[in-house]
Enzyme design. Structure first.
Site, PDB file in Angstrom:
ATOM      1  CE  LYS A  13      -1.086   0.064   5.042  1.00 41.65           C
ATOM      2  NZ  LYS A  13       0.144  -0.555   5.288  1.00 41.65           N
ATOM      3  NE  ARG A  88       0.413   1.021  12.638  1.00 41.04           N
ATOM      4  CZ  ARG A  88       1.015   0.336  11.618  1.00 41.04           C
ATOM      5  NH1 ARG A  88       0.346  -0.955  11.339  1.00 41.04           N
ATOM      6  NH2 ARG A  88       2.161   0.851  11.010  1.00 41.04           N
ATOM      7  NE  ARG A 127      10.818  -6.893   3.691  1.00 44.29           N
ATOM      8  CZ  ARG A 127      10.142  -5.917   4.049  1.00 44.29           C
ATOM      9  NH1 ARG A 127       9.596  -5.139   3.227  1.00 44.29           N
ATOM     10  NH2 ARG A 127      10.105  -5.961   5.234  1.00 44.29           N
ATOM     11  NE  ARG A 160      13.940  -5.620   8.730  1.00 48.00           N
ATOM     12  CZ  ARG A 160      13.039  -5.016   8.428  1.00 48.00           C
ATOM     13  NH1 ARG A 160      13.158  -4.028   7.479  1.00 48.00           N
ATOM     14  NH2 ARG A 160      11.811  -5.085   9.018  1.00 48.00           N
ATOM     15  NE  ARG A 171       6.087  -7.000  10.340  1.00 51.01           N
ATOM     16  CZ  ARG A 171       7.075  -7.179   9.499  1.00 51.01           C
ATOM     17  NH1 ARG A 171       7.775  -8.039   9.161  1.00 51.01           N
ATOM     18  NH2 ARG A 171       6.743  -6.087   8.592  1.00 51.01           N
TER      19      ARG A 171
END
Ligand code: ZN
Length: 218
Positions: A13, A88, A127, A160, A171
Site C-alpha cells: 500500500k 490503525r 527479502r 532481518r 505481525r
C-alpha cells in the site's frame, strides 16, 4: 481527495500511496515518515515522540494524532491526502474523525488492500539485505547476481529477524486483531472499498485509480 489506505504489512500500500499521490496531486502522509521528520526537525511533538522511542516505547496515540494534525494543517495538504498506515485502531480513527470535523472536511474513501496470507509471507520472507551497505534484494522479485552475496559490495546477505516466517505470522496476527474492528468501523460508515492487492503493481494501480477517480479534486 481525502483517502485512507488500510492493509497488512507487505500488501504494497505504501508503493500505491506514492503513485496515487503523484497521480491525483495530493500529499502522502505516512506516520513513519511524519514521525521521522518531526524528530529530525525537533518540533515539540517530535521531541516528545523521541523521548518514547529512546526508551523503546511505542509513541502514544495522542502524539501520533498531533503529528498527523500538524501535517493536515500544512498548505500542501489542502488539495487532499492519502493516509498510509494510519489510523490503525478505532480510537485513532475516532480522533482522526474529530480532526477532520474541526476542519469541516470528510474522508472520501477508505481502501482495504487484500493480499492472501501466503503471498504476504512470500513477499516479506524473501527479502534480503546487505549488513554492510544496506542494499536490499528479494529472492524472487529482485535477486542478487549470486543469490547470496551483495551485488554492490560482496558482503553476504542476511534476512532481518522480523522478516522470518514466524515473525511475519505474528505481525499478521497482531494486525488482524487490531484492524478487524477498524474495518467494521469504516464499513459501517459506508466508506470502505475492498481492493485485490495481489496482482502486479501496475494492475493494482489501475484498479485503484478507477476506485478513486470520482473523488478527484484537480
Ligand atoms: Zn552491500
Amino acid at each position: 481527495m481525502r483517502v485512507v489506505f488500510l492493509g497488512a504489512p507487505g500488501v504494497g500500500k505504501g508503493t500505491q500511496a506514492d503513485r496515487i499521490a503523484a497521480q491525483f496531486k495530493i500529499v502522502k502522509i505516512s506516520t513513519g515518515d511524519v514521525l521521522r521528520e518531526a524528530v529530525r526537525n525537533q518540533t515539540p511533538l517530535g521531541r516528545e515522540a523521541k523521548s518514547f522511542m529512546d526508551q523503546g516505547k511505542l509513541v502514544p496515540d495522542s502524539v501520533v494524532i498531533g503529528l498527523v494534525r500538524d501535517k493536515l494543517d500544512e498548505p500542501g495538504s489542502a488539495n487532499g491526502f492519502v493516509l498510509d498506515g494510519f489510523p490503525r485502531t478505532v480510537p485513532q480513527a475516532e480522533e482522526l474523525g474529530k480532526v477532520l470535523e474541526s476542519k469541516r472536511v470528510n474522508l472520501d474513501r477508505v481502501v482495504n488492500f487484500q493480499v492472501s496470507r501466503e503471498d504476504i509471507i512470500k513477499r516479506l520472507s524473501g527479502r534480503r539485505s546487505c549488513p554492510k551497505c544496506q542494499a536490499t534484494f528479494h529472492l524472487d522479485f529482485a535477486p542478487s547476481k549470486t543469490g547470496s552475496a551483495c551485488d554492490r559490495c560482496g558482503e553476504v546477505l542476511v534476512q532481518r529477524s522480523d522478516d522470518r516466517r514466524e515473525a511475519i505470522e505474528m505481525r499478521l496476527k497482531v494486525y488482524d486483531e487490531q484492524t478487524a474492528p477498524l474495518i467494521r468501523y469504516y464499513s459501517d460508515q459506508q466508506l470502505l472499498t475492498e481492493l485485490d492487492g495481489s496482482g502486479a503493481v501496475a494492475t493494482v494501480f489501475q484498479n485503484l485509480s478507477q476506485v478513486l477517480e470520482p473523488y478527484r479534486t484537480t
